[in-house]
Design an enzyme around this catalytic site. Structure first.
Site, PDB file in Angstrom:
ATOM      1  N   ASP A 137      38.225  40.755  43.215  1.00 28.30           N
ATOM      2  CA  ASP A 137      37.985  40.757  41.769  1.00 28.30           C
ATOM      3  C   ASP A 137      38.666  41.956  41.123  1.00 28.30           C
ATOM      4  O   ASP A 137      39.344  42.742  41.796  1.00 28.30           O
ATOM      5  CB  ASP A 137      36.491  40.688  41.461  1.00 28.30           C
ATOM      6  CG  ASP A 137      35.728  41.936  41.900  1.00 28.30           C
ATOM      7  OD1 ASP A 137      36.292  43.047  41.828  1.00 28.30           O
ATOM      8  OD2 ASP A 137      34.562  41.798  42.293  1.00 28.30           O
ATOM      9  N   ALA A 138      38.491  42.074  39.816  1.00 24.48           N
ATOM     10  CA  ALA A 138      39.235  43.069  39.049  1.00 24.48           C
ATOM     11  C   ALA A 138      38.865  44.509  39.398  1.00 24.48           C
ATOM     12  O   ALA A 138      39.567  45.443  38.987  1.00 24.48           O
ATOM     13  CB  ALA A 138      39.047  42.826  37.540  1.00 24.48           C
TER      14      ALA A 138
END
Lengths: 135, 135, 135, 135
Positions: A14-15
């Site tokens: 994820d980010a």
């Protein structure tokens, strides 16, 4: 104990730059599916042919160190407990350095499909699980 | 306690006809993201502006009843514990009938980004969490 | 045309810091599911009650600008084509600034479940789709 | 052309009993990641070390036959086009019977990270792609 490998893919991350936490539980289940297939109990075939399901009734994971894109995990799979109508699988995720980066446990129950009620674990499944019981 | 709603989508389900177990943890985290946004602490903004991360160090879920495609869940969100450098969020998933179908807990730790070490929970976060502490 | 909103969640993103590309197609399908529900054609109910399925036979997406965590998308949903046994839905994803950041199209076919063969689109579905046909 | 294998996992499927459509695009990207790793261009290392990104600007998939849980796919990976600042990868998904069950294409652009603008494809990448160009 059985050891599987899994390399972290972009989809798993994820980010924040590391694994999305729930991905570790999905990877654990993929390892379970491989184990079942290796034991002659492919989930896809079971769904089509047997009168029971093996839904997860409890899942948990601990995260010990960051797991980055591309990391090659070694997953140690073992059986923690075989009960009357449920069993507990355990997953230890190791980096190539040997460092343990995460652990997970999944508890599956055997459910009779017609009634939706708990049922005893089928014997072929018990035979597949027992050799991998932790001592 | 805060109540959010979520309707089960096709993507959340699997070939056994109900929710894929790890989806419940993803849905829990979405509820956490909504809570953070409502508290003025949007995760996307935090990633760009603050020197800490809030990774999950423990996650767990219990499954009580089948969760089918289209089910409208009511999710009761509360804070179970606020520690020095970590906090525990709790999620109760209820069917429209009021039946509890699943629960989940997520433990987040505050990590200093430059060092990668645990740090004390930032004060604005503590202020956002405390009103929702279970009693 | 119908407009829905969707805020990008951590799960939608990857380690490159923006949306994981396939997430936009999942979000498109979620918008389709909302449309179907609003039209009295909940997918979960259809699966249990009607003799047809509506699998996707073609999907595509174009990415125009980076889509970051937390971005609130406005999704313009319309019907591009209603054929004899298939229909095409279209999705335009706009940032709050009005900038178009992505587009997607999904082609669904109507399949008769007993035979697995293509069938004509059911009349209630045609009635739901037609008001949203692009002109 | 390079051939990879992938077995459909429970997570890939949905309540309609077959693959969730967007999973085929995720599987395509996993095959791309394996190809890049085999070419000495691990995505995780690139993210940490090179001044460009390779985001997807177009993705599409066609679905030809149902893809069920447990199916062992053979994925034929090839390069359809190498342009100045973008390239197109192609994926053909075959069942063990040899039947083609799905296809996909992904178009990646090279983006200069500091400016966010298109840039020419890096030479090591061009060298990795060219041997797999379709003729």
């Amino acid at each position: 104990m059985v050891i599987h490998t899994y390399q972290i893919r972009l989809h798993d991350t994820d980010a924040a730059g590391v694994i999305y936490f729930a991905s570790i539980l999905r990877i654990a289940h993929e390892v379970f599916e491989r184990f079942m297939g290796d034991s002659g109990l492919e989930l896809g075939q079971l769904l089509d042919t047997v009168p029971y399901l093996l839904p997860i009734v409890h899942a948990e994971a601990d995260f010990i160190a960051p797991i980055k894109l591309g990391l090659r995990l070694h997953v140690q799979f073992s059986i923690k407990k075989v009960g009357v109508s449920s069993f507990t699988t355990r997953y230890e995720f190791m980096a190539p350095t040997g460092q343990r980066v995460a652990t997970a446990e999944l508890v599956h129950a055997a459910i009779d499909r017609p009634s939706g009620l708990k049922t005893t674990l089928p014997e072929p499944l018990v035979q597949a699980l027992k050799p991998h019981l932790e001592v």
